[in-house]
Write a protein that holds these residues in place. Sequence first.
Motif, PDB file in Angstrom:
ATOM      1  N   LYS A 185      -3.607  -1.538  -1.063  1.00 57.68           N
ATOM      2  CA  LYS A 185      -3.291  -2.055  -2.392  1.00 57.68           C
ATOM      3  C   LYS A 185      -2.369  -3.273  -2.292  1.00 57.68           C
TER       4      LYS A 185
ATOM      5  N   ALA B 275      -3.042   4.567   2.905  1.00 57.68           N
ATOM      6  CA  ALA B 275      -3.488   3.308   3.498  1.00 57.68           C
ATOM      7  C   ALA B 275      -2.553   2.856   4.611  1.00 57.68           C
TER       8      ALA B 275
ATOM      9  N   ASP C 152      -8.095   2.137   1.326  1.00 59.08           N
ATOM     10  CA  ASP C 152      -7.316   2.373   0.106  1.00 59.08           C
ATOM     11  C   ASP C 152      -6.054   1.516   0.070  1.00 59.08           C
TER      12      ASP C 152
ATOM     13  N   ASP D 171      -6.581  -7.677  -4.838  1.00 54.02           N
ATOM     14  CA  ASP D 171      -8.008  -7.390  -4.671  1.00 54.02           C
ATOM     15  C   ASP D 171      -8.855  -8.662  -4.669  1.00 54.02           C
TER      16      ASP D 171
ATOM     17  N   SER E 169       0.812  -1.212   0.000  1.00 49.78           N
ATOM     18  CA  SER E 169       0.000   0.000   0.000  1.00 49.78           C
ATOM     19  C   SER E 169       0.847   1.264   0.000  1.00 49.78           C
TER      20      SER E 169
ATOM     21  N   ARG F 226     -10.565  -2.067   0.874  1.00 46.99           N
ATOM     22  CA  ARG F 226     -10.716  -0.996  -0.108  1.00 46.99           C
ATOM     23  C   ARG F 226     -11.000   0.344   0.568  1.00 46.99           C
TER      24      ARG F 226
END
Length: 364
Positions: free
Chosen positions: A309, A153, A307, A251, A149, A304
Motif C-alpha cells: 500500500k 505486505a 498487498d 497505486d 504497507s 498488489r
Amino acid sequence: MTTNDNQESTNNNNAIDAAEDKTAIINPESALAAAAQAEKSDMKNNQSNQDKPLSAASNKVKDAGQFGKVAVIYGGSSNERSVSLDSGAAVLQALQNQGVDATHFDPKHQDITELRDYDRVFNVLHGRGGEDGLLQGVLQWFDIPQTGSGILASALGMDKVRTKQLWQGCGLATAPFSLLTADTDWQQVVNMLGLPLIIKPVHEGSSIGMTKVNNLDELPAAYATAVQCGDAVMAERWITGREFTIVIIDDEAYPVIRLEPADITNFYDFEAKYNRNDTSYYIPCGLNDADEKHLQDLSLAAFRAVDAKGWGRIDAMQDEAGNFWLLEINTVPGMTSHSLVPMAAKARGMDFDTLCWHILAQTL
C-alpha cells in the motif's frame, strides 16, 4: 529495500540531449535534470503521467497542522542503518521545511512505547525491524497511522523467497531460484539454474550480502558471505539484460527508470546504490511505449499481489529475448540523494518536499 546518501554532481559530461530518446545520466542530480527535461517533452507516457492529479488525501491537506505531531522513524539496528539515517534525515528536513511538526525517532536509542505521544508516523526504517512487519504491528497495536504497507505486505516483501512464491502462484514471471543450505549440492544448483548465478540473503535489502557467481567453485564462498546475514539464503538465475525499477505511489506506476552500473558485467550492488557516482540512470528508460506500459502493469500486479500500500518500488529485469522478470519488492524505499523514488517523482513533476508531504498525507 528496492531505494538511499551523499553525492556530488560535478560531471558536466551528463548534458541532456533533448533530441535523444535515451539519455545517459551518470549521477542522480543529472537524473533529476533528465526527468525535468522529459517532463517538458511531448512523450506520451510522461505527459499523461504528468497530467494526473495528486491523490485526494494529498490535495485535502492544506495546512501542516492537520498532520499533528509526526515521528519520522529512521536509524534502527539493521544492516541498513546507515542508509536509513540518510533517508530519514532528508525526509525530516523536507517535512520541517513545510512547517510539519516532525521529530526524529530512532528505536535503537528510544523506547518504542514513546510513539504513543505522536499522531502519526513516517516510516523510513529500512531493513529488519522497520520493513518486515514488526514496526507495522506495533503501530497497528498502538492505533497510530503510518506511511506505507501494513504487516502482511511488509513481512512478505522482506522475504524474497515467499514473495517470489506468491508471484509464481499469481502467474507473474520471476527469475527462477533455489533455497540453499550448508549441505546443498552445488553442482545440482548449477544444473538447475545455470551460470552465472546471484546468491542472496533472503531477508536483507540494499543488496547486502549478495554475490555474483560465475563458476561452480565460487558458490561455497558466496553462500558463506550471504549466511552471515541470516540462515535463509537463496540462489537466483542470473538474468542477462537490462535492469529497471518501477516506483509505485497511490497505486500508480511512475515513469520507469533503467539502471546501469559502470561495470555492466556486475550488478546494482550496495556500492553502486549508495556510494558511487558512476552508475547511469535512464529517464526515459529506453523502452518503447508498449513495453514500458507492460512493465508498469506487471509491476502494479506484483505490488498488489503482496498487498502493498501507499508507496514502494518493484525491481525487474528484461532478458535478451525481451522478456520481463520480477526480482523483488521494496516496501520502504530509500529517500537519499542516490535514491530512485525521488527520481521517478521528479519525472511526474513532484519535487522532494512535495513527495514527502504527499506520502505523509496517505496517513490521513
